[in-house]
Design a protein around this motif. Structure first.
Motif, PDB file in Angstrom:
ATOM      1  N   THR A  47       0.843  -1.198   0.000  1.00 45.96           N
ATOM      2  CA  THR A  47       0.000   0.000   0.000  1.00 45.96           C
ATOM      3  C   THR A  47       0.877   1.245   0.000  1.00 45.96           C
ATOM      4  O   THR A  47       2.064   1.186   0.284  1.00 45.96           O
ATOM      5  CB  THR A  47      -0.923   0.034   1.239  1.00 45.96           C
ATOM      6  OG1 THR A  47      -0.122   0.159   2.414  1.00 45.96           O
ATOM      7  CG2 THR A  47      -1.763  -1.226   1.331  1.00 45.96           C
ATOM      8  N   THR A  56      -9.569  -0.105  13.257  1.00 46.30           N
ATOM      9  CA  THR A  56     -10.566  -0.431  12.235  1.00 46.30           C
ATOM     10  C   THR A  56     -10.039  -0.067  10.850  1.00 46.30           C
ATOM     11  O   THR A  56     -10.201  -0.843   9.895  1.00 46.30           O
ATOM     12  CB  THR A  56     -11.889   0.317  12.513  1.00 46.30           C
ATOM     13  OG1 THR A  56     -12.360  -0.060  13.813  1.00 46.30           O
ATOM     14  CG2 THR A  56     -12.941  -0.006  11.472  1.00 46.30           C
ATOM     15  N   GLU A  57      -9.393   1.082  10.731  1.00 46.81           N
ATOM     16  CA  GLU A  57      -8.817   1.479   9.444  1.00 46.81           C
ATOM     17  C   GLU A  57      -7.718   0.518   9.011  1.00 46.81           C
ATOM     18  O   GLU A  57      -7.612   0.180   7.832  1.00 46.81           O
ATOM     19  CB  GLU A  57      -8.266   2.901   9.518  1.00 46.81           C
ATOM     20  CG  GLU A  57      -9.332   3.961   9.579  1.00 46.81           C
ATOM     21  CD  GLU A  57      -8.756   5.367   9.554  1.00 46.81           C
ATOM     22  OE1 GLU A  57      -7.520   5.529   9.456  1.00 46.81           O
ATOM     23  OE2 GLU A  57      -9.558   6.312   9.622  1.00 46.81           O
ATOM     24  N   HIS A  59      -7.484  -2.684   9.860  1.00 47.99           N
ATOM     25  CA  HIS A  59      -8.149  -3.941   9.512  1.00 47.99           C
ATOM     26  C   HIS A  59      -8.762  -3.847   8.114  1.00 47.99           C
ATOM     27  O   HIS A  59      -8.626  -4.768   7.305  1.00 47.99           O
ATOM     28  CB  HIS A  59      -9.218  -4.272  10.556  1.00 47.99           C
ATOM     29  CG  HIS A  59      -9.738  -5.662  10.442  1.00 47.99           C
ATOM     30  ND1 HIS A  59     -10.862  -5.959   9.729  1.00 47.99           N
ATOM     31  CD2 HIS A  59      -9.264  -6.837  10.927  1.00 47.99           C
ATOM     32  CE1 HIS A  59     -11.086  -7.259   9.791  1.00 47.99           C
ATOM     33  NE2 HIS A  59     -10.125  -7.808  10.505  1.00 47.99           N
ATOM     34  N   GLU A  60      -9.424  -2.742   7.798  1.00 46.84           N
ATOM     35  CA  GLU A  60     -10.021  -2.567   6.475  1.00 46.84           C
ATOM     36  C   GLU A  60      -8.949  -2.544   5.381  1.00 46.84           C
ATOM     37  O   GLU A  60      -9.145  -3.102   4.304  1.00 46.84           O
ATOM     38  CB  GLU A  60     -10.854  -1.292   6.434  1.00 46.84           C
ATOM     39  CG  GLU A  60     -12.126  -1.394   7.254  1.00 46.84           C
ATOM     40  CD  GLU A  60     -12.857  -0.071   7.413  1.00 46.84           C
ATOM     41  OE1 GLU A  60     -12.318   0.980   6.997  1.00 46.84           O
ATOM     42  OE2 GLU A  60     -13.964  -0.088   7.990  1.00 46.84           O
ATOM     43  N   THR A  61      -7.822  -1.905   5.663  1.00 50.81           N
ATOM     44  CA  THR A  61      -6.726  -1.869   4.694  1.00 50.81           C
ATOM     45  C   THR A  61      -6.156  -3.265   4.482  1.00 50.81           C
ATOM     46  O   THR A  61      -5.865  -3.660   3.348  1.00 50.81           O
ATOM     47  CB  THR A  61      -5.625  -0.897   5.165  1.00 50.81           C
ATOM     48  OG1 THR A  61      -6.192   0.409   5.260  1.00 50.81           O
ATOM     49  CG2 THR A  61      -4.442  -0.873   4.205  1.00 50.81           C
ATOM     50  N   GLN A  63      -7.769  -6.114   4.856  1.00 51.83           N
ATOM     51  CA  GLN A  63      -8.756  -6.895   4.099  1.00 51.83           C
ATOM     52  C   GLN A  63      -8.710  -6.565   2.614  1.00 51.83           C
ATOM     53  O   GLN A  63      -8.878  -7.451   1.780  1.00 51.83           O
ATOM     54  CB  GLN A  63     -10.170  -6.615   4.614  1.00 51.83           C
ATOM     55  CG  GLN A  63     -10.497  -7.325   5.886  1.00 51.83           C
ATOM     56  CD  GLN A  63     -11.926  -7.077   6.309  1.00 51.83           C
ATOM     57  OE1 GLN A  63     -12.427  -5.959   6.230  1.00 51.83           O
ATOM     58  NE2 GLN A  63     -12.581  -8.130   6.764  1.00 51.83           N
ATOM     59  N   GLY A  64      -8.493  -5.319   2.284  1.00 48.31           N
ATOM     60  CA  GLY A  64      -8.479  -4.909   0.891  1.00 48.31           C
ATOM     61  C   GLY A  64      -7.185  -5.189   0.158  1.00 48.31           C
ATOM     62  O   GLY A  64      -7.123  -5.057  -1.069  1.00 48.31           O
TER      63      GLY A  64
END
Length: 94
Positions: A47, A56-57, A59-61, A63-64
């Motif tokens: 990234t 949370t941010e 974790h979302e990164t 996952q993506g």
């Protein structure tokens, strides 16, 4: 995707935090995927440099950006017929 102990570490980490800080702290931690595993460092390394305001941010990164080992069978869909000029199985009607 399973973070196991990494999820707890990320949730107690001090935010905001950059991706470099997280890689330095937890880069060798393994993320379990259905078809193998990957390190947090390798996922965040793909990234751009980011500053995360919460776990949370992060974790979302994650996952993506995990590899194809996280999606199960690649290029498979039980809902879509092959497109024109795409080879695929014959349609079966039940």
């Amino acid at each position: 995707m399973r973070l196991k102990g990494l999820g707890e570490k990320l949730s107690t980490h001090q935010y905001p935090a950059t991706s470099d800080e997280l890689i330095d702290a937890y880069g060798e931690s393994r993320i379990e995927l259905p078809e193998g595993s990957e390190t947090l460092g390798s996922v965040l390394g793909r990234t751009s440099q980011e500053t995360f305001l919460s776990s949370t941010e992060v974790h979302e990164t994650l996952q993506g950006n995990v590899g194809h080992e996280a999606v199960g069978r690649r290029f498979y869909s039980d809902r879509d017929a092959p497109t024109v000029a795409e080879d695929g199985p014959e349609q079966v009607s039940f």
